[in-house]
Design a protein around this motif. Structure first.
Motif, PDB file in Angstrom:
ATOM      1  N   GLN A  43       3.069  -2.267  -0.226  1.00  8.22           N
ATOM      2  CA  GLN A  43       3.945  -2.554  -1.362  1.00  8.22           C
ATOM      3  C   GLN A  43       3.705  -3.955  -1.911  1.00  8.22           C
ATOM      4  O   GLN A  43       3.771  -4.177  -3.121  1.00  8.22           O
ATOM      5  N   VAL A  83       8.139   3.448   4.426  1.00  9.83           N
ATOM      6  CA  VAL A  83       7.609   2.448   3.490  1.00  9.83           C
ATOM      7  C   VAL A  83       6.618   1.532   4.196  1.00  9.83           C
ATOM      8  O   VAL A  83       6.903   0.984   5.275  1.00  9.83           O
ATOM      9  N   GLU A 104       8.992   6.710   0.694  1.00  6.02           N
ATOM     10  CA  GLU A 104       8.391   5.801  -0.283  1.00  6.02           C
ATOM     11  C   GLU A 104       8.068   6.515  -1.583  1.00  6.02           C
ATOM     12  O   GLU A 104       7.577   7.643  -1.590  1.00  6.02           O
ATOM     13  N   SER A 117       6.209   6.239  -5.537  1.00  2.36           N
ATOM     14  CA  SER A 117       5.161   5.555  -6.281  1.00  2.36           C
ATOM     15  C   SER A 117       5.088   6.137  -7.683  1.00  2.36           C
ATOM     16  O   SER A 117       5.589   7.245  -7.937  1.00  2.36           O
ATOM     17  N   ASN A 123      11.641   0.402  -3.059  1.00  2.00           N
ATOM     18  CA  ASN A 123      11.029   0.741  -1.770  1.00  2.00           C
ATOM     19  C   ASN A 123      11.278  -0.356  -0.741  1.00  2.00           C
ATOM     20  O   ASN A 123      11.637  -0.078   0.412  1.00  2.00           O
ATOM     21  N   SER A 167      12.317   4.626   7.857  1.00  2.00           N
ATOM     22  CA  SER A 167      11.691   4.677   6.534  1.00  2.00           C
ATOM     23  C   SER A 167      10.176   4.680   6.691  1.00  2.00           C
ATOM     24  O   SER A 167       9.622   4.078   7.609  1.00  2.00           O
TER      25      SER A 167
END
Length: 247
Positions: free
Chosen positions: A212, A207, A36, A38, A25, A205
């Motif tokens: 993170q 993210v 993203e 997970s 990520n 993105s």
């Protein structure tokens, strides 16, 4: 004790997988259209532990359940819209609604929200990897450098309607990432009726870097905890073999 080593080892492997996903990520923080990912953990089925022999040799006493470790259940993809970045480049396209552009690859149709496209020497609209962007009538082009794309995806060039972008909706749970921003699916896709497109922009993105980093620290602590448990169990096992056996 040996079983405890295996349980702790599964914890290490799960933490390693989670750290790899987080690292992926972060690496794709600047990749347009990247979504993203997970992970979620799942516990292996527990075992009912019983103790043989009590006051009588035949007596069986239940001691409770014992876990057998954890594993990574599955990867999930966040479909949250990334921020729009204006580039003023005609070949850059951004989806402002749910859905995916369709591109044709040697392995079949693939789906993406990465709107960085380019015109090749023949005027065909392609991805940076050379895959044809698909319209309702197939590959889009040839186009001149002055083409335009309206909000509903209609492509005009020199006053003529060329085609309309093919935009589809894909079941989120079936998405399988290929490379940085291409996705495939084994399920049927649906044509998107109300898709909206913005020319001269790309979707960034989605993210969340700070999120993170927090996840990475949590995973590192879980890894260290399982590592310490393995070291402790290894020391106890060594004592059981080398010291208890002498008595």
């Amino acid at each position: 004790m040996i079983r405890g080593l295996y349980s702790s080892a599964t914890g290490l492997l799960a933490a390693q997988t989670q750290s790899e996903v987080i690292g992926d990520n972060v690496v794709n923080l600047k990749t347009s259209g990247y979504k993203e990912e997970s992970t979620s953990n799942i516990s292996f089925p527990s075992m009912l532990v019983k103790r043989l022999g009590g006051n009588r040799p035949s007596e069986v006493a239940e001691m409770g359940e014992m876990g057998r470790g954890v594993g990574v259940d599955r990867l999930s993809i966040s479909t949250i819209q990334g921020s729009l970045e204006t580039t003023d480049i005609k070949t850059d396209l951004a989806l402002t609604t749910p859905g995916y552009f369709v591109v044709q690859t040697p392995d079949g149709e693939r789906y993406t929200r990465n709107g960085h496209f380019q015109l090749d020497s023949e005027g065909m609209l392609r991805t940076t990897d050379g895959y044809d962007l698909q319209g309702e009538n197939g590959p889009i082009g040839p186009l001149s450098s002055e083409f335009s794309v309206s909000a509903d995806g209609t492509i005009m060039d020199q006053g003529n309607r060329v085609d309309r972008l093919r935009i589809v909706e894909v079941p989120v749970d079936s998405l399988q990432r290929e490379g940085q921003s291409l996705y495939s699916t084994t399920e049927a896709v649906q044509e998107s009726a109300g898709a909206q497109v913005q020319q001269g922009a790309v979707e960034a993105s989605n993210v969340d870097l700070s999120g993170q980093m927090v996840k990475m620290m949590t995973v590192m602590k879980a890894y260290e905890a399982n590592q310490k448990v393995i070291q402790t169990q290894d020391e106890l096992l060594g004592k059981a073999v080398n010291e208890v056996g002498k008595i």
